[in-house]
Design a protein around this motif. Structure first.
Motif, PDB file in Angstrom:
ATOM      1  N   HIS A 127       0.802  -1.223   0.000  1.00  0.00           N
ATOM      2  CA  HIS A 127       0.000   0.000   0.000  1.00  0.00           C
ATOM      3  C   HIS A 127       0.839   1.279   0.000  1.00  0.00           C
ATOM      4  CE1 HIS A 127      -3.436  -2.490   0.465  1.00  0.00           C
ATOM      5  NE2 HIS A 127      -3.227  -2.786   1.738  1.00  0.00           N
ATOM      6  N   PHE A 128       2.157   1.164   0.191  1.00  0.00           N
ATOM      7  CA  PHE A 128       2.988   2.349   0.400  1.00  0.00           C
ATOM      8  C   PHE A 128       3.917   2.603  -0.776  1.00  0.00           C
ATOM      9  CE2 PHE A 128       2.227   0.419   4.631  1.00  0.00           C
ATOM     10  CZ  PHE A 128       1.390   1.408   5.132  1.00  0.00           C
ATOM     11  N   THR A 129       4.034   3.876  -1.139  1.00  0.00           N
ATOM     12  CA  THR A 129       4.963   4.253  -2.195  1.00  0.00           C
ATOM     13  C   THR A 129       6.396   4.309  -1.690  1.00  0.00           C
ATOM     14  OG1 THR A 129       4.585   6.605  -1.735  1.00  0.00           O
ATOM     15  CG2 THR A 129       3.213   5.583  -3.438  1.00  0.00           C
ATOM     16  N   ARG A 130       6.551   4.457  -0.376  1.00  0.00           N
ATOM     17  CA  ARG A 130       7.890   4.482   0.206  1.00  0.00           C
ATOM     18  C   ARG A 130       7.797   4.112   1.677  1.00  0.00           C
ATOM     19  NH1 ARG A 130      12.824   6.352  -1.289  1.00  0.00           N
ATOM     20  NH2 ARG A 130      14.290   6.718   0.413  1.00  0.00           N
ATOM     21  N   VAL A 131       8.801   3.413   2.165  1.00  0.00           N
ATOM     22  CA  VAL A 131       8.890   3.052   3.589  1.00  0.00           C
ATOM     23  C   VAL A 131      10.293   3.396   4.069  1.00  0.00           C
ATOM     24  CG1 VAL A 131       8.867   1.191   5.279  1.00  0.00           C
ATOM     25  CG2 VAL A 131       7.196   1.195   3.406  1.00  0.00           C
ATOM     26  N   ASP A 132      10.388   4.237   5.091  1.00  0.00           N
ATOM     27  CA  ASP A 132      11.674   4.595   5.682  1.00  0.00           C
ATOM     28  C   ASP A 132      11.635   4.365   7.177  1.00  0.00           C
ATOM     29  OD1 ASP A 132      13.239   5.506   3.469  1.00  0.00           O
ATOM     30  OD2 ASP A 132      12.009   7.316   3.398  1.00  0.00           O
ATOM     31  N   GLY A 133      12.415   3.384   7.636  1.00  0.00           N
ATOM     32  CA  GLY A 133      12.655   3.218   9.054  1.00  0.00           C
ATOM     33  C   GLY A 133      13.954   3.893   9.429  1.00  0.00           C
ATOM     34  N   SER A 134      14.268   3.856  10.715  1.00  0.00           N
ATOM     35  CA  SER A 134      15.479   4.488  11.203  1.00  0.00           C
ATOM     36  C   SER A 134      16.706   3.644  10.858  1.00  0.00           C
ATOM     37  CB  SER A 134      15.399   4.666  12.719  1.00  0.00           C
ATOM     38  OG  SER A 134      16.607   5.173  13.229  1.00  0.00           O
ATOM     39  N   THR A 135      17.772   4.315  10.505  1.00  0.00           N
ATOM     40  CA  THR A 135      19.051   3.635  10.293  1.00  0.00           C
ATOM     41  C   THR A 135      20.043   3.986  11.399  1.00  0.00           C
ATOM     42  OG1 THR A 135      19.752   5.431   8.830  1.00  0.00           O
ATOM     43  CG2 THR A 135      18.751   3.500   7.788  1.00  0.00           C
ATOM     44  N   GLY A 136      19.503   4.545  12.494  1.00  0.00           N
ATOM     45  CA  GLY A 136      20.351   4.816  13.659  1.00  0.00           C
ATOM     46  C   GLY A 136      20.196   6.221  14.184  1.00  0.00           C
ATOM     47  N   GLY A 137      20.017   6.343  15.506  1.00  0.00           N
ATOM     48  CA  GLY A 137      20.042   7.639  16.167  1.00  0.00           C
ATOM     49  C   GLY A 137      18.713   8.325  16.326  1.00  0.00           C
ATOM     50  N   GLY A 138      17.654   7.835  15.684  1.00  0.00           N
ATOM     51  CA  GLY A 138      16.379   8.535  15.722  1.00  0.00           C
ATOM     52  C   GLY A 138      15.776   8.630  17.104  1.00  0.00           C
ATOM     53  N   SER A 139      15.936   7.585  17.899  1.00  0.00           N
ATOM     54  CA  SER A 139      15.348   7.619  19.242  1.00  0.00           C
ATOM     55  C   SER A 139      16.031   8.654  20.124  1.00  0.00           C
ATOM     56  CB  SER A 139      15.434   6.233  19.892  1.00  0.00           C
ATOM     57  OG  SER A 139      16.775   5.821  20.025  1.00  0.00           O
TER      58      SER A 139
END
Length: 224
Positions: A127-139
């Motif tokens: 359903h998504f055109t793009r998926v971006d999770g964290s690759t470090g440091g976001g928290s």
């Protein structure tokens, strides 16, 4: 102007706040920290996550203690998340938005390499055109810069047509950072009272989040 939805994942599309609290308490037990209730978690939780721990414990959590606590949390969360389902109505909303020819994506602080398999397992990746999770440091830093990269990578999507749907004040901060709008959902990591500080619409269901998102951009309710 067509509305593009940027969904948060944890606590928004994924109904995992109970598991997050369970994993938090399991990690606390390892360090001799008293457990926290779901209600207190939702009142105190914030991003950056170290600030949440500081609010809870009354002192900064830094250095090795932060590394140990963060590592323990993620270890317990990974063991528990397999049994977690989507939020009520989420699958139907995502499918209907896509079927109507509209676009949506995911921008999450969840680890990118863990996020993609979970989307596939739950049957919503398409359903998504793009998926971006964290690759470090976001928290530690929040979602703002990640959101900027995400929106820039969408290709041809104007920030003014983007509405971020999330369950945390940080989602509204990230939306404001890129010139997008935000709607916050009260069924996740924050209490409604906590979310009210963000100065954006707060709703109690994902269906209402989609409706309000469409109204923010076009002035008319969504027709799905």
């Amino acid at each position: 102007m067509a509305t593009h939805l940027v969904w948060d994942w944890n606590g928004t599309l994924l109904h995992d706040t109970g598991v997050v609290v369970e994993a938090t308490n399991a990690s606390f037990e390892e360090l001799g920290i008293p457990p926290i209730t779901l209600e207190r978690y939702r009142e105190l939780f914030c991003v950056p996550v170290p600030l949440f721990y500081e609010r809870l414990l009354g002192r900064p959590v830094v250095g090795e203690e932060w590394e140990v606590l963060d590592g323990a949390f993620h270890r317990h969360y990974r063991a528990l998340v397999a049994g977690v389902a989507l939020a009520e109505g989420a699958a139907e909303l995502l499918a209907a938005w896509r079927a109507a020819g509209r676009t949506q994506s995911v921008c999450s602080l969840a680890a990118h390499e863990q996020l993609l398999p979970l989307l596939a397992r739950l049957g919503v990746a398409e359903h998504f055109t793009r998926v971006d999770g964290s690759t470090g440091g976001g928290s530690v830093t929040g979602k703002a810069e990640q959101m900027a990269r995400h929106v820039a990578a969408l290709g041809g999507v104007e920030p003014g047509s983007v509405v971020v749907i999330g369950d945390a004040v940080d989602d509204a901060v990230a939306a404001r950072h890129v010139g997008a709008k935000a709607v916050l959902y009260s069924g996740g990591s924050h209490s409604r009272r906590s979310l009210a500080r963000a100065g954006v619409p707060v709703v109690d269901s994902l269906a209402d989040a989609v409706r309000v998102a469409e109204e923010l951009v076009t002035g008319a309710p969504a027709t799905l």
